[in-house]
Design an enzyme around this catalytic site. Sequence first.
Site, PDB file in Angstrom:
ATOM      1  N   ARG A 111      25.956  55.336  47.378  1.00 18.96           N
ATOM      2  CA  ARG A 111      24.587  55.736  46.995  1.00 18.96           C
ATOM      3  C   ARG A 111      23.646  55.804  48.187  1.00 18.96           C
ATOM      4  NH1 ARG A 111      23.066  51.875  42.059  1.00 18.96           N
ATOM      5  NH2 ARG A 111      24.112  50.395  43.443  1.00 18.96           N
ATOM      6  N   LYS A 148      41.943  48.427  38.921  1.00 14.74           N
ATOM      7  CA  LYS A 148      41.833  47.412  37.883  1.00 14.74           C
ATOM      8  C   LYS A 148      40.509  46.657  38.067  1.00 14.74           C
ATOM      9  CE  LYS A 148      43.768  43.034  39.520  1.00 14.74           C
ATOM     10  NZ  LYS A 148      42.805  42.132  38.922  1.00 14.74           N
ATOM     11  N   HIS A 158      48.098  47.089  42.433  1.00 15.83           N
ATOM     12  CA  HIS A 158      48.687  47.075  43.775  1.00 15.83           C
ATOM     13  C   HIS A 158      49.965  46.255  43.843  1.00 15.83           C
ATOM     14  CE1 HIS A 158      46.368  43.272  44.058  1.00 15.83           C
ATOM     15  NE2 HIS A 158      47.304  42.921  44.910  1.00 15.83           N
ATOM     16  N   LYS A 161      54.350  46.696  46.068  1.00 10.83           N
ATOM     17  CA  LYS A 161      55.066  45.765  46.950  1.00 10.83           C
ATOM     18  C   LYS A 161      56.559  46.058  46.917  1.00 10.83           C
ATOM     19  CE  LYS A 161      51.647  42.068  46.533  1.00 10.83           C
ATOM     20  NZ  LYS A 161      51.279  42.046  47.953  1.00 10.83           N
ATOM     21  N   ASP A 168      42.349  38.118  34.766  1.00  9.73           N
ATOM     22  CA  ASP A 168      42.290  38.592  36.147  1.00  9.73           C
ATOM     23  C   ASP A 168      43.669  38.865  36.729  1.00  9.73           C
ATOM     24  OD1 ASP A 168      40.825  39.179  38.580  1.00  9.73           O
ATOM     25  OD2 ASP A 168      41.620  37.302  39.384  1.00  9.73           O
ATOM     26  N   HIS A 227      49.087  41.945  36.725  1.00  9.15           N
ATOM     27  CA  HIS A 227      50.155  41.710  37.704  1.00  9.15           C
ATOM     28  C   HIS A 227      51.387  41.060  37.060  1.00  9.15           C
ATOM     29  CE1 HIS A 227      47.137  42.804  40.455  1.00  9.15           C
ATOM     30  NE2 HIS A 227      46.692  41.614  40.782  1.00  9.15           N
ATOM     31  N   LYS A 281      44.409  29.026  40.784  1.00 11.99           N
ATOM     32  CA  LYS A 281      43.667  29.000  42.040  1.00 11.99           C
ATOM     33  C   LYS A 281      43.588  27.566  42.548  1.00 11.99           C
ATOM     34  CE  LYS A 281      40.772  33.094  41.404  1.00 11.99           C
ATOM     35  NZ  LYS A 281      41.345  33.767  42.594  1.00 11.99           N
TER      36      LYS A 281
END
Length: 507
Positions: free
Chosen positions: A50, A153, A183, A187, A241, A246, A342
């Site tokens: 933008r 995604k 992604h 791999k 997430d 994945h 995490k």
Amino acid sequence: MTQGDATQLVQILIFGGRGDLARRKLVPAIASLARRPQGGAQLQVVGIGRSGMSDDAFRAWLRGFPQQGHAEAFDAIAPQVHYRSADVQDLASLAKLRAEVDALAGGAEVARLCYLALEPRLFASAVTLLSESGIVHRHRSEDRGYRRVIIEKPFGHDLASAHALNEAVQRVLNEHQVLRIDHYLGKETVQNLLGFRFHNAIFEPVWNRHHVELVQITVAETLGVEEGRAAYYDGTGALRDVLQNHMLQVLALVAMEPPASLDAEALRNQKVEVLRALRLPDPEEVARSSVRARYGPGAAQRGYLDEVGVAEDSTTETYVALRAEINNWRWRGVPFLLRHGKRLPKRFTEVQVQFRMPPLQLFNRPPDMSDAEFDRALHNGALCLIRPNVLTIGIQPRETIGLSFGVKQPGPEMIMAPAALAFDYRERFDDAPPDAYERLLQDAIAGDATLFLRSDEIEASWRYCDAVRTAWSEHGAVPLHEYPAGTWGPAAADELFRGCEGGWTRG
């Protein structure tokens, strides 16, 4: 592209061109692709945002990314890198952009690839306005002058939103023009699951419920929600997430039936069948077969609730473990144990296929223990025998394949010891595998949709995850555990191994 496409210009429009993804991943991948032949195609990059910026300033900003080998590759393509300002929510702005990018094409018959590296809430309106402005349009031809759109995604935040987004996209484009990117599928080791399974005939006879005791898939991260991600992550969580996309994609590749060919549709048909066969758990089963948690303070690290941007009353999970089951002939009764978290001690992504023990244990038995006592000790977990066969597929950070087996220790007694066969991509091929985005962009340019997600794949994955998430939110039967940052997560996750030997891999 056909052999006659030697002068084909492929124009890659990156919407969100000033974003981190464009700078760290997309432009380096395009620069690397430009150094080798792409069916005779010439690549032209247009970053779009933008705010205003000159071409030279945009090139300097991109070149400043400190990636090894990036500067030299980028310098070669820099004259073909441009910047234009536009607002994807403004039709007049996009109409002006169309005239500008058409002019950049220099009158050539341009093929156009639009990469939407945007906020997910903008995807539907962006595709609609791109069509209305003429930047993309519905077409059947996959030869010269194609129009394709890559969508990052997350594709929706639940089944209803994913279905609505699919409908919005399919109103203006054909399915073959839409490339939904994950992604992980770029791999090398994820792709090698296909070759490993369907080229090596020795595994197919044992790749089923009769010989496999369980499959576990782990995506472990050491990071929390740094770098300003908390505002997005707190409304998303670990289930949506990572696991929904994945991990279910990896599960589908592990569990799918052999396709009739490597054609994109044949392969994706088999993946969809697996995702549709996932048993949708009821609330009672979700309570037994799922664990959710968030990291608390630990090892000189902040807890999740102390991260900037996280709501004080947040109930978002940073850790999820599920015991899933596939209701089909091959896999019925085999647990698929999925774990993502995490702030764990180690970063790795790994698949383990754990084969059943031999029906009669002849080796490493304690002396003077009767068969009945031995069986009871095994059942109660009082004995820890060497598991002879576990196939381990490492996806990151090292791309490896390992197979464990037992061998006799030297000496007069029949005592078995563990051994392993190992394969490492870097050691075998003397180089690191190409970046996942490089492979996926190459396929997008070539029109190969094999490693991209189809609309029904997306919706089948969301259908399963929605069943879990609904039970979490409506019934309150699954508590939100807390684990200290830097540890392996809540002990409750170990209970998902009930009825099976072993425990969670630690990489």
